[in-house]
Write a protein that holds these residues in place. Structure first.
Motif, short mmCIF file in Angstrom:
data_model
loop_
_atom_site.label_atom_id
_atom_site.label_comp_id
_atom_site.label_asym_id
_atom_site.label_seq_id
_atom_site.Cartn_x
_atom_site.Cartn_y
_atom_site.Cartn_z
N UNK A 1 -33.73 84.12 61.48
CA UNK A 1 -34.96 83.71 60.77
C UNK A 1 -36.22 84.15 61.49
N UNK A 2 -36.09 84.40 62.79
CA UNK A 2 -37.30 84.67 63.56
C UNK A 2 -37.67 86.15 63.60
N UNK A 3 -36.76 87.00 63.14
CA UNK A 3 -36.97 88.45 63.32
C UNK A 3 -38.25 88.97 62.69
N UNK A 4 -38.68 88.30 61.62
CA UNK A 4 -39.85 88.82 60.90
C UNK A 4 -41.18 88.31 61.47
N UNK A 5 -41.06 87.57 62.58
CA UNK A 5 -42.30 87.10 63.20
C UNK A 5 -42.84 88.15 64.17
N UNK A 6 -44.15 88.01 64.46
CA UNK A 6 -44.81 88.97 65.35
C UNK A 6 -44.15 88.99 66.73
N UNK A 7 -43.95 90.13 67.27
CA UNK A 7 -43.38 90.35 68.61
C UNK A 7 -42.00 89.72 68.80
N UNK A 8 -41.29 89.50 67.69
CA UNK A 8 -40.00 88.84 67.82
C UNK A 8 -38.89 89.88 67.97
N UNK A 9 -38.10 89.71 69.01
CA UNK A 9 -36.98 90.61 69.25
C UNK A 9 -35.79 89.76 69.66
N UNK A 10 -34.59 90.14 69.24
CA UNK A 10 -33.39 89.39 69.65
C UNK A 10 -33.26 89.50 71.17
N UNK A 11 -32.74 88.41 71.75
CA UNK A 11 -32.75 88.35 73.21
C UNK A 11 -31.97 89.50 73.86
N UNK A 12 -30.74 89.72 73.31
CA UNK A 12 -29.89 90.76 73.91
C UNK A 12 -30.53 92.13 73.75
N UNK A 13 -31.18 92.33 72.60
CA UNK A 13 -31.77 93.62 72.26
C UNK A 13 -32.89 93.99 73.22
N UNK A 14 -33.75 93.00 73.50
CA UNK A 14 -34.90 93.32 74.32
C UNK A 14 -34.49 93.82 75.71
N UNK A 15 -33.23 93.51 76.08
CA UNK A 15 -32.77 94.00 77.38
C UNK A 15 -32.26 95.44 77.28
N UNK A 16 -31.61 95.76 76.13
CA UNK A 16 -31.05 97.12 75.99
C UNK A 16 -32.14 98.13 75.63
N UNK A 17 -32.89 97.79 74.55
CA UNK A 17 -33.91 98.73 74.10
C UNK A 17 -35.27 98.22 74.50
#
Ligand code: ADP
Length: 730
Positions: free
Chosen positions: A667-683
């Protein structure tokens, strides 16, 4: 003997005095005032009896004996009256023995003198009575008598002048009564005999009857010696007795009138009849006379039951302490008919008991009154305390009580009730004098014994209520303050946000222009406008170009965000082929997909899709973002792009076999600066702004966008719908 009415009268007088003496004596054991007063009246009784026996005597021996007895009685009257006069009313006088002995000496001397021939020289029995020849001893006796009586009167009179209020009235009546008796007695029994007239000696004691009346009046009206209750009982029984006696007598008289020879049997029958009469009539009589006596003695006694009810009502209605205190005191004031009712309530956090609503009236916590109430936890009746004070033999106890009595008198408090809860004195109810000058009797004490716990709980409840009110007020002011702080902070934040957006927009614009220049020159280099370039140079230049391109796109993203936030996301509407846009995006990104070995398929609808009306570039950006994401977040497998059409909507779904999204993040993906936790580490390169912008663009077009995923590593799908004829901007 009792055929002589004079003697009957004298006996009646003696009885009245004896009764009065006993009444006063049983009230208080240790009070010297009461003891001497009783001694006065007992001596009067002895005097009257002595006189009657003297009158009745027929021989010299008994005549002189009785004469001596009544003179002794007279000497006793003078002595005890002097003592009474000195002590009355309850003077704080210590009994000094040598002084007392000084007073006793003349008394004993007169008594001894009475038994000598210098007092009574001879007695002559005459047809009208007796002639007594008196000697010089009698003159001495007269001096003694007058002197003692005189000192007694002067002492009382002085105190009458010094006293106030009820005390003054008490002394006044006692003084008047005794003065009349003394005058009468002196005229007929002292002076007339002195000049040789012995005929009227029987008259003297009759004046003491007036004294009895005066003193009784003082007892009833001015609570003298506090024996009103006992006196009222006695009068009540005398009434009942006389009434029963009269009925019995009348009945007997009635029967005798018919039958002069009553037989035994008949008299038994008649007696039984009386007995029945008496039994039947006893109760109503008692009640009737009880009513009469209590009307005389206790006028205006309140109806406590009703008062209790009405106060109970008041208590249940009032919620605040002030209201409660006000209405309870009003109720009590009206019903108890007292000078005032004051309710002092313990102030929180202070050491005072205060009348709520008044700023002056208070009693200090360490006042002797409060101390007494705390230690005894009992109702205090000022007058009773005063009597106790006079009764107490211990000097320190006496002084302590004296202090309390003084303080109570100063505040004009006659009756004081402690209101206690959990052994804490939380309030006191103080009553002034009854307007009718009556005493505070047993009933009123019982009334307050029942009432005070109720008032205590009501006050405690009211205190809690007051506290919660105070708390509410405090809370409200704090909430108000916090709200206004928040409003201010919000305004400030909005201002900051706006300046940030403005900064972003300016910065982005400034970045974009030189970037376009850089990209232009690189294209020119690549196309050989500045001469031939080597293959190595081409590879590097192409890298620079791609980087600049990425930078341009990033700047575009920021520009879009700032436009969204400043409400300047303007859509340029045009008709375009949606499928073409999708195909272009896929072809643009095919290189990237190839690198990861991802298979991209596009599923188109069977029917032909009309051109759609929307902002072409923005929709392109959205599709680009979705497909780009699916390549970024899929390590191996496939990407399926499905285009479908309903009546007025076109739907695009980008599904992949990638890393998926956990449920709580979707639900949070469409918010500003929102990135999935695992993702922000890989990409690390992502901004978390792509989907935010996509959502805004789609929604501004009147469409909807959402994401679905079965969970981590289970792939995901991003879908948006778009009206074919977007109404936006029209
Ligand atoms: P960015 O991709 O720059 O981080 P986006 O707003 O485009 O920002 O995406 C936000 C986040 O949504 C991503 O960081 C990622 O966690 C998640 N996301 C987007 N697309 C996918 C996808 N296809 N599969 C898994 N997660 C995705």
């Amino acid at each position: 003997m009792f055929s002589d009415p004079k003697i009957i009268l004298l006996f009646v007088i003696a009885s009245i005095n004896v009764i009065l003496g006993f009444l006063v004596l049983i009230r208080k054991r240790r009070s010297w005032v009461n003891i001497f007063y009783s001694l006065v009246v007992f001596s009067i009784a002895l005097w009257a009896i002595g006189l009657s026996y003297f009158i009745d005597s027929i021989d010299f021996v008994s005549a002189i004996l009785w004469a001596r007895i009544y003179y002794i009685a007279a000497a006793m009257i003078a002595y005890s009256f002097l003592m009474f006069g000195l002590l009355f009313p309850y003077v704080k006088m210590k009994f000094i023995w040598w002084k007392h002995i000084l007073i006793l000496i003349p008394f004993f001397a007169s008594c001894i003198l009475v038994f000598t021939k210098y007092h009574i020289e001879a007695i002559f029995i005459q047809p009208w009575g007796k002639d007594v020849i008196l000697g010089w001893g009698y003159v001495v006796f007269t001096v003694y008598f007058l002197m003692y009586m005189g000192i007694g009167f002067v002492s009382m009179w002085k105190k009458e002048r010094e006293s106030l209020g009820i005390r003054k009235m008490q002394i006044k009546y006692v003084l008047l009564g005794t003065l009349i008796a003394a005058l009468g007695g002196s005229v007929f029994n002292l002076f007339l005999p002195l000049v040789g007239n012995y005929k009227f000696i029987w008259l003297g004691p009759l004046f003491t009857f007036l004294m009895a009346i005066f003193i009784s009046y003082a007892i009833i009206r001015y609570r003298l010696m506090n024996i009103r209750l006992i006196l009222s009982r006695i009068v009540h029984y005398i009434f009942s007795f006389v009434a029963t006696f009269l009925i019995v007598d009348a009945t007997l008289y009635f029967f005798e009138a018919f039958d002069t020879n009553l037989t035994n049997f008949k008299s038994i029958a008649i007696s039984s009849l009386f007995a029945i009469f008496v039994i039947i009539l006893h109760d109503p009589f008692q009640k009737f006379f009880g009513k009469i006596t209590s009307n005389i003695f206790f006028r205006g006694v309140s109806d406590y039951q009703n008062l209790f009810k009405s106060i109970g009502n008041t208590i249940s209605k009032q919620v605040s302490r002030e209201g409660l205190a006000y209405s309870v005191s009003k109720n009590l004031y009206e019903e108890l008919k007292v000078d005032f009712v004051k309710i002092y309530i313990k102030e929180e956090g202070s050491n005072r008991y205060k009348i709520l609503g008044s700023n002056q009236e208070s009693i200090n916590n360490n006042s002797c009154i409060i101390e007494k109430l705390k230690s005894d936890n009992r109702i205090i009746i000022t007058e009773e305390l005063e009597l106790n004070q006079n009764d107490t033999p211990k000097i320190d106890e006496y002084q302590k009580l004296e202090k309390i009595v003084e303080k109570l008198n100063e505040l004009k408090i006659e009756f004081i009730v402690p209101i206690v809860i959990e052994e804490k004195l939380i309030a006191i109810i103080a009553l002034g004098q009854k307007r009718s000058n009556e005493i505070f009797d047993k009933e009123i004490i019982e009334f307050f014994d029942v009432l005070s716990p109720q008032i205590a709980t009501a006050l405690e409840k009211a205190r809690l209520y007051d506290e919660s009110q105070q708390f509410n007020i405090k809370l409200k002011s704090e909430v108000d303050k916090a709200t206004s702080d928040l409003v201010k902070a919000n305004i400030r934040l909005k201002q900051l946000d706006q300046s940030k957006s403005e900064f972003l927009s300016i910065a982005a614009h400034q970045l974009r222009t030189p970037l376009t220049g850089i990209k232009g020159y690189i294209s020119m280099f690549l196309e050989g406008d500045f001469g031939k370039i080597t293959d190595d140079q081409r590879i590097e230049l192409e890298k620079i170009y791609r980087s600049s391109d990425r930078l341009t796109r990033l700047v575009d993203v920021f520009l879009n965000v700032s436009r969204i936030e400043t409400g300047r996301l303007d859509l340029k509407k045009e008709n375009f082929d949606f499928i073409k846009i999708v195909e272009d995006v896929v072809s643009d990104l095919s290189q990237q997909a190839k690198k990861k070995n991802l298979k991209i398929t596009i599923q188109k609808p069977d029917e032909e899709i009309p051109k759609i009306l929307a902002d072409k570039d923005k929709i392109h950006d959205v599709v680009m973002n979705l497909v780009d994401n699916s390549i970024k977040y899929t390590e191996k497998g496939w990407i399926n792009i499905r285009i479908s059409k309903s009546k007025s909507l076109i739907t695009l779904e980008v599904e992949d076999s990638g890393i998926g999204i956990s449920e709580n993040e979707i639900d949070k993906l469409f918010q500003k600066f929102s990135r999935a936790e695992a993702v922000s580490r890989i990409h690390t390169g992502g901004s978390g702004l792509g989907l935010f912008i996509a959502k805004k663009i789609i929604e501004t077009h009147g469409g909807r966008i959402w994401a679905e995923s079965e969970g981590k590593d289970k792939g995901s799908s991003f879908t948006f719908t778009l009206p074919i004829q977007s109404k936006i901007n029209e």
